[in-house]
Scaffold this active site. Structure first.
Site, PDB file in Angstrom:
ATOM      1  N   LYS A  12       0.987  -0.970   0.144  1.00  0.00           N
ATOM      2  CA  LYS A  12      -0.042   0.153   0.025  1.00  0.00           C
ATOM      3  C   LYS A  12       0.888   1.283   0.142  1.00  0.00           C
ATOM      4  O   LYS A  12       1.740   1.102   0.546  1.00  0.00           O
ATOM      5  CB  LYS A  12      -0.987  -0.029   1.109  1.00  0.00           C
ATOM      6  CG  LYS A  12      -1.975   0.922   1.131  1.00  0.00           C
ATOM      7  CD  LYS A  12      -3.182  -0.043   0.273  1.00  0.00           C
ATOM      8  CE  LYS A  12      -4.497   0.941   0.434  1.00  0.00           C
ATOM      9  NZ  LYS A  12      -5.699  -0.231  -0.142  1.00  0.00           N
TER      10      LYS A  12
HETATM   11  N1  GLU Z   1      -7.336  -0.085  -3.036  1.00  0.00           N
HETATM   12  C1  GLU Z   1      -8.140  -1.053  -3.396  1.00  0.00           C
HETATM   13  C2  GLU Z   1      -8.246  -2.186  -2.080  1.00  0.00           C
HETATM   14  O1  GLU Z   1      -7.997  -1.685  -1.133  1.00  0.00           O
HETATM   15  C3  GLU Z   1      -7.651  -1.825  -4.776  1.00  0.00           C
HETATM   16  C4  GLU Z   1      -6.455  -2.379  -4.634  1.00  0.00           C
HETATM   17  C5  GLU Z   1      -5.800  -2.941  -6.121  1.00  0.00           C
HETATM   18  O2  GLU Z   1      -6.934  -3.022  -6.872  1.00  0.00           O
HETATM   19  O3  GLU Z   1      -4.642  -3.464  -5.981  1.00  0.00           O
HETATM   20  O4  GLU Z   1      -8.327  -3.475  -2.473  1.00  0.00           O
END
Ligand code: GLU
Length: 420
Positions: free
Chosen positions: A110
């Site tokens: 993240k």
């Molecule tokens: N931000 C989204 C999540 O928390 C998508 C992450 C992604 O598609 O890599 O799942």
């Protein structure tokens, strides 16, 4: 650096608390638990950016890779004023478990930048993004770390992301990031994917509990990509949406909201405030409405030990990451509320991100129908696996989902061995 306000609200500790419970039920070896409790790699960068008025603002940015045991790190980038390192760590670990629950071949990562994207001009947003990409460049790559949108970022930000990375690598590399516009290798169905996944697991929960969608009401906290689309998707099942909110507050109509009108209002005014045909409700009161289904789809720590006892919904579908604290879990369990945990409920997004990555690497693109069918099968099967785990081990859905995900990561960790 921003810090969470209390230890109940420290999301990384909340993640570790659930991991410890799941690991104990799985009987995992202490060595493996020690590895899974920590993040593999973290970077903090200071990013000087020239603002429109000529001044220079130094932003702080993070990228955290919790695990690359099962595949490249995968997970979104958050632009928000209150982003902090423990939050990004928790979100990275949740991505690891989420990818493992739906069994897509990724680890978890993240990123975040402390900024208010609503106060930046388009040019400033682009410069922040390009500077961020160049600052974390060494970690990135289609086989290393593949970001995506999260709160405060969108397809345009992903397009700048892909462009900056591709320019530096002297190659066209769309698979370095997902959630891009379709013309740059984005996948059909990606924008709706998280909300559609929320609907699919809620539909499965209703079947499991013997409830009829047409007799149900729902309240949705959040009117962004996840909240608004979850509301629209749930309405297609016949669920009556009686309340929805954004960061400024919510709107409530016990007879049901006209969602198309709500969407149009939001597009025009950028906030729900002032919508006619509903009364105002606070974000806190929305959570306590007497509805069948509650979808917290905004941010972390909205259901805590303080308000969990007042929740009246029968089903909570966690569209957001980490909306319930670990202390709230216990209270919701005692009340017999059927919680569909975040690492399952909102996994539709990363599932279609995986499809996008596959399509980009093959340069061969699927129809919307193919995307939707494949995603539905994964969400339905994953829901069944979590519920089965909960029944066999007599644990909550949350701990069952952790057990499913953690066990898969533990297996690859063991198989790969410790490189010393
Ligand atoms: N931000 C989204 C999540 O928390 C998508 C992450 C992604 O598609 O890599 O799942």
């Amino acid at each position: 650096m921003n810090q969470p306000v209390s230890s109940e609200e420290n999301p990384f500790q909340a993640m570790q608390a659930r991991l410890d419970l799941a690991a104990a039920r799985l009987g995992l070896e202490p060595n493996v638990i020690a590895i899974l409790r920590t993040c593999e790699r973290e970077i903090t960068i200071s990013m000087p950016v020239v603002m429109d008025d000529g001044s220079v603002n130094v932003f702080e940015g993070y990228r955290v890779q919790h695990s690359t045991s099962r595949g490249p790190a995968k997970g979104g980038i958050r632009y928000a004023p209150n982003v902090n390192r423990d939050e990004v760590r928790a979100l990275a670990a949740w991505m690891t478990w989420k990818c493992a629950v739906v069994n897509v071949p990724f680890g978890g990562g993240k990123g975040g930048v402390i900024c208010d994207p609503f106060k930046l001009s388009k040019g400033e947003l682009e410069r922040v993004t390009r500077r961020y990409v160049s600052g974390i460049m060494d970690l990135l790559g289609p086989d290393r770390d593949v970001p995506a949108p999260d709160m405060g970022t969108d397809g345009q930000v992903m397009a700048w992301f892909m462009d900056t990375y591709s320019m530096h690598q002297r190659s066209y590399l769309p698979a370095v990031v997902t959630g891009k516009p379709i013309s740059l290798g984005g996948s059909l169905g990606r924008i709706e994917a998280t909300g559609r996944g929320v609907m699919l697991v809620t539909r499965e929960a209703l079947k499991h509990l013997g409830m009829k969608a047409k007799d149900c009401t729902a309240a949705v906290q959040g009117a962004g990509n996840v909240g608004m689309i979850s509301a629209l998707q749930l309405a297609t099942l016949g669920v009556k949406i009686v309340a929805i909110s954004d960061m400024h507050g919510g709107i409530h109509n016990p007879k049901g909201l006209d969602l198309e009108a709500v969407k149009a209002h939001l597009q025009k005014h950028k906030r729900l405030d002032g919508f006619e045909g509903a009364s105002k409700i606070s974000n806190g009161d929305l959570l306590e409405l007497p509805v069948d289904i509650l979808v917290p789809a905004a941010t972390e720590n909205v259901i805590t030990s303080r308000n969990a006892g007042n929740i009246k919904a029968k089903i909570i579908t966690e569209g957001a990451n980490g909306p319930c604290t670990a202390n709230a879990d216990k209270i919701l369990d005692q009340k017999g509320i059927f919680v569909i945990p975040d690492i399952l409920a909102n996994a539709g997004g990363v599932t279609v991100s995986y499809f996008e990555w596959v399509q980009d690497r093959q340069m061969f693109f699927w129809t919307q129908e193919e995307v939707e069918q494949r995603m539905e099968r994964i969400m339905v099967d994953s829901f069944a696996s979590v519920v089965d785990m909960a029944r066999r081990f007599q644990v909550s859905n949350r701990i069952a989902a952790y057990m499913l995900g953690v066990n898969r990561v533990a297996e690859t960790t063991r198989q790969r061995g410790i490189y010393a």
